[in-house]
Design an enzyme around this catalytic site. Sequence first.
Site, PDB file in Angstrom:
ATOM      1  N   ALA A  24       0.837  -1.211   0.000  1.00  0.00           N
ATOM      2  CA  ALA A  24       0.000   0.000   0.000  1.00  0.00           C
ATOM      3  C   ALA A  24       0.871   1.260   0.000  1.00  0.00           C
ATOM      4  O   ALA A  24       0.616   2.204  -0.759  1.00  0.00           O
ATOM      5  CB  ALA A  24      -0.920  -0.013   1.223  1.00  0.00           C
ATOM      6  N   ASP A 135       2.012  -9.033  19.224  1.00  0.00           N
ATOM      7  CA  ASP A 135       1.717  -8.862  20.655  1.00  0.00           C
ATOM      8  C   ASP A 135       0.676  -7.774  20.923  1.00  0.00           C
ATOM      9  O   ASP A 135       0.169  -7.662  22.036  1.00  0.00           O
ATOM     10  CB  ASP A 135       2.992  -8.489  21.432  1.00  0.00           C
ATOM     11  CG  ASP A 135       3.936  -9.667  21.544  1.00  0.00           C
ATOM     12  OD1 ASP A 135       3.507 -10.788  21.244  1.00  0.00           O
ATOM     13  OD2 ASP A 135       5.103  -9.449  21.931  1.00  0.00           O
ATOM     14  N   GLY A 178       3.794 -13.633  23.725  1.00  0.00           N
ATOM     15  CA  GLY A 178       3.286 -12.465  24.454  1.00  0.00           C
ATOM     16  C   GLY A 178       4.145 -12.252  25.683  1.00  0.00           C
ATOM     17  O   GLY A 178       3.770 -12.626  26.781  1.00  0.00           O
ATOM     18  N   GLY A 193     -13.019 -20.060  23.544  1.00  0.00           N
ATOM     19  CA  GLY A 193     -13.821 -20.621  24.625  1.00  0.00           C
ATOM     20  C   GLY A 193     -12.967 -21.259  25.706  1.00  0.00           C
ATOM     21  O   GLY A 193     -13.321 -22.298  26.271  1.00  0.00           O
ATOM     22  N   ALA A 194     -11.817 -20.646  26.003  1.00  0.00           N
ATOM     23  CA  ALA A 194     -10.930 -21.192  27.041  1.00  0.00           C
ATOM     24  C   ALA A 194     -11.588 -21.062  28.414  1.00  0.00           C
ATOM     25  O   ALA A 194     -12.451 -20.200  28.629  1.00  0.00           O
ATOM     26  CB  ALA A 194      -9.599 -20.447  27.022  1.00  0.00           C
ATOM     27  N   ARG A 266      -1.927 -31.856  29.799  1.00  0.00           N
ATOM     28  CA  ARG A 266      -1.038 -31.875  28.648  1.00  0.00           C
ATOM     29  C   ARG A 266      -0.637 -30.444  28.305  1.00  0.00           C
ATOM     30  O   ARG A 266      -1.372 -29.494  28.614  1.00  0.00           O
ATOM     31  CB  ARG A 266      -1.724 -32.501  27.427  1.00  0.00           C
ATOM     32  CG  ARG A 266      -2.063 -33.968  27.610  1.00  0.00           C
ATOM     33  CD  ARG A 266      -0.796 -34.808  27.436  1.00  0.00           C
ATOM     34  NE  ARG A 266      -1.093 -36.220  27.466  1.00  0.00           N
ATOM     35  CZ  ARG A 266      -1.135 -36.976  28.567  1.00  0.00           C
ATOM     36  NH1 ARG A 266      -0.911 -36.433  29.751  1.00  0.00           N
ATOM     37  NH2 ARG A 266      -1.393 -38.265  28.484  1.00  0.00           N
TER      38      ARG A 266
END
Length: 369
Positions: A24, A135, A178, A193-194, A266
Amino acid sequence: MERRTLALLTSGGDAPGMNAAIRAAALLGLSRDLEVLGVRQGYVGLMAGDFVPLTRADVTGIVRDGGTVLGSARCPEFHTPDGRAEARRRMAEAGITDLVVIGGNGSLTGARALTAPEELGDQVLRIAGIPASIDNDVGLSGLSIGVDTAMNTIVDACDKIADTASAHGRTFIVEVMGRDCGYLAMSAGVAAGADLVLFPEAGRDDEQVVEVVVKTIESARRRALPPKRVLILKAEGVRISPEQLKTRVEDRLHADGHRGALVETRIAVLGHIVRGGRPSAFDRVLAGRLGFAAVRALLAGETRVMAAWAHASAPPPGARLSEGDPHCWIVTLDAVLAETARLLDGTSPLVRWRNRVFAEIESVLNPDA
Ligand code: ADP
């Protein structure tokens, strides 16, 4: 008339959508009869005079590619006045009058230093930044390029992990990038949906992190409704390693007499997968609009600014609307970097607001935890 040459560079951690910003910015520059150069390997290339002419043909097809066609690099020499003087000398030699820097906080700090009045003297060099960082830790821009793609990658991975976690009644801890900013984990956690999101801004020490994970699993076991799985998203900035967390949580649950479903934990560390891949449609649009806004600001003679993304009704303080785009704002690099510092040390109202939202989300998801 002043002969103007526009250079474009990508620097620091790469982010999907950087190419769409290059495209752009280059196309707008070319359409206004500017000579357009690409700088290879960020500030390393700037110091080495590693410039390549960019034509329409060079940038037309790059919009769908991840990473950056110009290459990116870390450049320790750029932290020194001598390194930056060398870069300015190379730019003067090549006739570069305008520079677009596409990158994260470090890169934008470098851009500000490069054009510090006491270093610049009477050299003509205008600079505009474009925030690109998965981040989402660049101040005053609601979104940075790359965040949306990275979030989609995490959600896709979590959906797959959730299938196997449900099949076996397991708890999964998924670690995502992060370092200092948990935005990616937070937003992806909502979309996936954690059951719990662990992010650095919450300020929990290791013991408190173990505690909240144990409580979340106990709460899920009590409910014992399908889906019988627990999905925990952890930003890497939360210091405790996933392995340590797993061991300590399992030890606690065993000691409390828990066995079987959901106690088996896990780990999945997504790592660099989150950085790569084709940019989402939204990231391409965001990059295109920010790329236009940055070059428009340079054409208008502005310098030491950044193009920022914000809703029309909530402009960043001190911002000027970019002509022709109701979501792109022009802010000074000084203001951006001051707000970035507040984001990272937790004193920004935005961080406090995110913490409040997540405390509420936790209480809704696990009311008895
Ligand atoms: P990001 O832009 O993704 O935050 P980094 O923090 O690694 O990535 O910064 C990219 C580059 O920007 C560094 O390698 C360095 O060349 C330059 N840079 C970072 N901080 C500064 C600074 N304080 N002064 C001058 N240049 C800097």
